[in-house]
Design an enzyme around this catalytic site. Sequence first.
Site, PDB file in Angstrom:
ATOM      1  N   CYS A 168       0.765  -1.172  -0.066  1.00  0.00           N
ATOM      2  CA  CYS A 168      -0.026   0.111   0.144  1.00  0.00           C
ATOM      3  C   CYS A 168       0.687   1.243  -0.079  1.00  0.00           C
ATOM      4  O   CYS A 168       0.172   2.570  -0.137  1.00  0.00           O
ATOM      5  CB  CYS A 168      -0.878  -0.073   1.230  1.00  0.00           C
ATOM      6  SG  CYS A 168      -2.054  -1.550   1.231  1.00  0.00           S
ATOM      7  N   HIS A 308      -2.223   8.395   6.203  1.00  0.00           N
ATOM      8  CA  HIS A 308      -2.596   7.117   5.808  1.00  0.00           C
ATOM      9  C   HIS A 308      -4.134   6.876   6.219  1.00  0.00           C
ATOM     10  O   HIS A 308      -4.832   6.363   5.190  1.00  0.00           O
ATOM     11  CB  HIS A 308      -1.653   6.156   6.362  1.00  0.00           C
ATOM     12  CG  HIS A 308      -2.023   4.599   5.613  1.00  0.00           C
ATOM     13  ND1 HIS A 308      -1.717   4.404   4.167  1.00  0.00           N
ATOM     14  CD2 HIS A 308      -2.672   3.526   5.972  1.00  0.00           C
ATOM     15  CE1 HIS A 308      -2.112   3.246   4.011  1.00  0.00           C
ATOM     16  NE2 HIS A 308      -2.708   2.504   5.126  1.00  0.00           N
ATOM     17  N   LYS A 340      -9.058   9.037   2.325  1.00  0.00           N
ATOM     18  CA  LYS A 340      -9.559   7.576   2.220  1.00  0.00           C
ATOM     19  C   LYS A 340     -10.955   7.857   2.822  1.00  0.00           C
ATOM     20  O   LYS A 340     -11.874   6.859   2.289  1.00  0.00           O
ATOM     21  CB  LYS A 340      -8.836   6.675   2.786  1.00  0.00           C
ATOM     22  CG  LYS A 340      -7.398   6.357   2.458  1.00  0.00           C
ATOM     23  CD  LYS A 340      -6.870   5.176   2.979  1.00  0.00           C
ATOM     24  CE  LYS A 340      -5.474   4.944   2.549  1.00  0.00           C
ATOM     25  NZ  LYS A 340      -4.465   5.697   2.751  1.00  0.00           N
ATOM     26  N   HIS A 345      -9.534   3.084  -0.006  1.00  0.00           N
ATOM     27  CA  HIS A 345      -8.384   2.561   0.105  1.00  0.00           C
ATOM     28  C   HIS A 345      -7.811   1.935  -1.190  1.00  0.00           C
ATOM     29  O   HIS A 345      -8.254   0.643  -1.381  1.00  0.00           O
ATOM     30  CB  HIS A 345      -7.939   1.844   1.252  1.00  0.00           C
ATOM     31  CG  HIS A 345      -6.378   1.336   1.545  1.00  0.00           C
ATOM     32  ND1 HIS A 345      -5.496   1.603   0.680  1.00  0.00           N
ATOM     33  CD2 HIS A 345      -5.857   0.857   2.472  1.00  0.00           C
ATOM     34  CE1 HIS A 345      -4.150   1.511   1.120  1.00  0.00           C
ATOM     35  NE2 HIS A 345      -4.590   0.806   2.314  1.00  0.00           N
ATOM     36  N   PHE A 404       0.935  -3.582   3.806  1.00  0.00           N
ATOM     37  CA  PHE A 404       1.496  -4.633   4.451  1.00  0.00           C
ATOM     38  C   PHE A 404       2.705  -5.249   3.935  1.00  0.00           C
ATOM     39  O   PHE A 404       3.283  -5.053   2.932  1.00  0.00           O
ATOM     40  CB  PHE A 404       0.185  -5.635   3.704  1.00  0.00           C
ATOM     41  CG  PHE A 404      -1.055  -5.942   4.297  1.00  0.00           C
ATOM     42  CD1 PHE A 404      -1.433  -5.033   5.504  1.00  0.00           C
ATOM     43  CD2 PHE A 404      -2.050  -6.816   3.867  1.00  0.00           C
ATOM     44  CE1 PHE A 404      -2.616  -5.230   6.038  1.00  0.00           C
ATOM     45  CE2 PHE A 404      -3.177  -6.892   4.363  1.00  0.00           C
ATOM     46  CZ  PHE A 404      -3.731  -6.053   5.637  1.00  0.00           C
TER      47      PHE A 404
END
Length: 416
Positions: A168, A308, A340, A345, A404
Amino acid sequence: MRRIAVTGIGAVAPGEPGRERFWDRMVEGRPATRGVTLFDASQMRSRVAAECDFDPIACGLTPQEVRRNDRFGQFALVASAEALDDAGLGRDDLDGERTGVCLGSAVGATMRLEEEYVAVSDGGRHWEVDGSYAGPFMYPVFVPSSIVSEVAVKFGANGPASLVSTGCTSGIDAVGQGARMIADGEADVVIAGGTESPISPISYACFDAIRATTPANDRPAEASRPFDADRQGFVMGEGCAVLVLEDLDRARARGAHVYCTVAGYASRANAYHMTGLHPDGVELAEAVARAMDEARVDPGDIGYVNAHGSGTVQNDRHETGAYKRALGPAAYDVPVSSIKSMIGHSLGAIGALETAACALAIDRGVLPPTANLTTPDPECDLDYIPGEAREARVGHVLSAGSGFGGFQSAVVLSRT
């Protein structure tokens, strides 16, 4: 050291495509989340997503380009064309040998891959698949870097070219690495950004299975709730943003409009867990600190943080801790928001969309809000710009991302 300007922005974001429609949605704080329409999600726990209303032909692609490219590739071609047009650079204006491409994607051509697998396996009935049913463009479907080649060929970019796939943070890392191509003297212009189309059964099911996505199916527009105590997970999105990065002296010499400069970039890995995060946010804080060091700015110089802000408890609290660690007391004074909340996302694309939003915020003096933030999590106690956009002329903006695999990245953009 060469300074790197952002001279063009292109976007295919949830809702209608185009940079201005994307920005209007950000300023209005208007979520694009709705029930999934790209596939039958009736068996999923989460059935909402932030989808793009995208017609590739209406956006200027040829039938051949549409046939050859997965949806994520179509996004990239359209956004790149808009960004170059915004920069005032046609193919004939570019020195091909001094023009690079750097794009990010986490999952690549997941939609076309799934379609092909369904065909060659007869809907998953056969373990030994029949390759004779495969389409003619299987190679570019299997190799995500093919989209870099597609963009390079379309716009005559013969310089350095690469695909970044760091989960991401792929989009933000592609912008950072593209800037370094110019700083290192490898190119004068770089087409940089991220693209993703993960709203397909296989990608969607992976996040659904680990309960990372929200089950708030009865209220799609309110489903993405970063930093809110009532959040239930993130909303899957899709899209693409491309920035034209250019040597600042070159941009000024040709009279280009300069949105901002890419002043600093850094990335770290937590070496901890594939999906888990240290609660203290030390690695993200280190990436933020290193990006500020490269930009030669102090914590008090940062006028806005684009977070984020995925809308998961783990990420929101980790990120809040990271900003406190990296910015110190200034963390409580700087406005922070998560877009977001409006566009979901989009995995490897979101970092590029967030960077584009930061460049527009600097240029236009408006900070996007965090939509749906009505009941703040008491452990997330910063100024998250709830509800409505805020007018502010800022000199330096920070955008950060987590991915991730333990990836933590940050970029600082500055007003010229």
